[in-house]
Design a protein around this motif. Structure first.
Motif, mmCIF file in Angstrom:
data_model
loop_
_atom_site.group_PDB
_atom_site.id
_atom_site.type_symbol
_atom_site.label_atom_id
_atom_site.label_comp_id
_atom_site.label_asym_id
_atom_site.label_seq_id
_atom_site.Cartn_x
_atom_site.Cartn_y
_atom_site.Cartn_z
ATOM 1 N N GLY A 37 0.815 -1.218 0.000
ATOM 2 C CA GLY A 37 0.000 0.000 0.000
ATOM 3 C C GLY A 37 0.843 1.259 0.000
ATOM 4 N N ASN A 38 1.916 1.266 0.776
ATOM 5 C CA ASN A 38 2.826 2.422 0.787
ATOM 6 C C ASN A 38 3.468 2.622 -0.577
ATOM 7 N N LYS A 39 3.870 1.544 -1.231
ATOM 8 C CA LYS A 39 4.465 1.650 -2.572
ATOM 9 C C LYS A 39 3.450 2.206 -3.566
ATOM 10 N N LEU A 40 2.209 1.789 -3.427
ATOM 11 C CA LEU A 40 1.161 2.293 -4.314
ATOM 12 C C LEU A 40 0.934 3.790 -4.087
ATOM 13 N N LEU A 41 0.947 4.196 -2.823
ATOM 14 C CA LEU A 41 0.778 5.623 -2.517
ATOM 15 C C LEU A 41 1.901 6.464 -3.109
ATOM 16 N N ILE A 53 -3.324 0.897 -11.000
ATOM 17 C CA ILE A 53 -3.596 -0.270 -10.158
ATOM 18 C C ILE A 53 -4.213 -1.391 -10.977
ATOM 19 N N ASP A 54 -5.087 -1.072 -11.932
ATOM 20 C CA ASP A 54 -5.673 -2.108 -12.791
ATOM 21 C C ASP A 54 -4.586 -2.837 -13.592
ATOM 22 N N GLN A 56 -3.739 0.263 -0.589
ATOM 23 C CA GLN A 56 -3.391 1.684 -0.690
ATOM 24 C C GLN A 56 -4.152 2.483 0.372
ATOM 25 N N LYS A 57 -5.412 2.195 0.516
ATOM 26 C CA LYS A 57 -6.231 2.880 1.527
ATOM 27 C C LYS A 57 -5.720 2.560 2.935
ATOM 28 N N PHE A 58 -5.364 1.314 3.157
ATOM 29 C CA PHE A 58 -4.831 0.866 4.434
ATOM 30 C C PHE A 58 -3.582 1.663 4.801
#
Length: 127
Positions: free
Chosen positions: A45-49, A59-60, A85-87
């Motif tokens: 999630g941090n990497k996505l942010l 993300i898709d 990501q939300k987490f």
């Protein structure tokens, strides 16, 4: 083959001790595996942010590429990646470790994120 039935009291003490050891160890293994999974989801999630510069389809596309690379691994759907990501955005690392959210099952964490908006209420559910 001959089966000998042991009825000695010491035998049952040893048997019960081994059963307790198995149960305790199995529970620790499950807890540690869950904790590792939750920490991995938090890190993803941090990497996505940090890498959301490619827009909404990032993300898709990532989910599709991960499915190709790891076809037998579940949990890398676009929906779940968005939850990760939300987490990461809603739980900072101190709060994460302090309240031991990592002990919760992932489904409980996503339910809390979806249904509980207040941080104070979330803490109650986490505990």
């Amino acid at each position: 083959m001959v089966i000998v039935i042991v009825s000695d009291e010491n035998y049952f003490e040893v048997l019960n001790d081994i059963k307790r050891t198995l149960s305790v160890t199995r529970n620790k293994i499950v807890l540690n595996a869950n904790r590792g999974l939750i920490l991995m989801y938090y890190n993803i999630g941090n990497k996505l942010l940090k890498n959301n510069k490619w827009g909404s389809s990032f993300i898709d596309t990532l989910a599709k590429d991960l499915k190709i690379e790891f076809p037998n691994i579940k949990g890398m759907s676009a929906r779940n990646l968005r939850y990760m990501q939300k987490f990461a955005s809603e739980f900072d690392n101190d709060e994460f470790l302090q309240h031991d959210v990592a002990k919760l099952p992932w489904s409980s964490i996503t339910t809390i994120m979806d249904q509980v908006k207040s941080k104070e209420e979330r803490k109650w559910y986490e505990i």
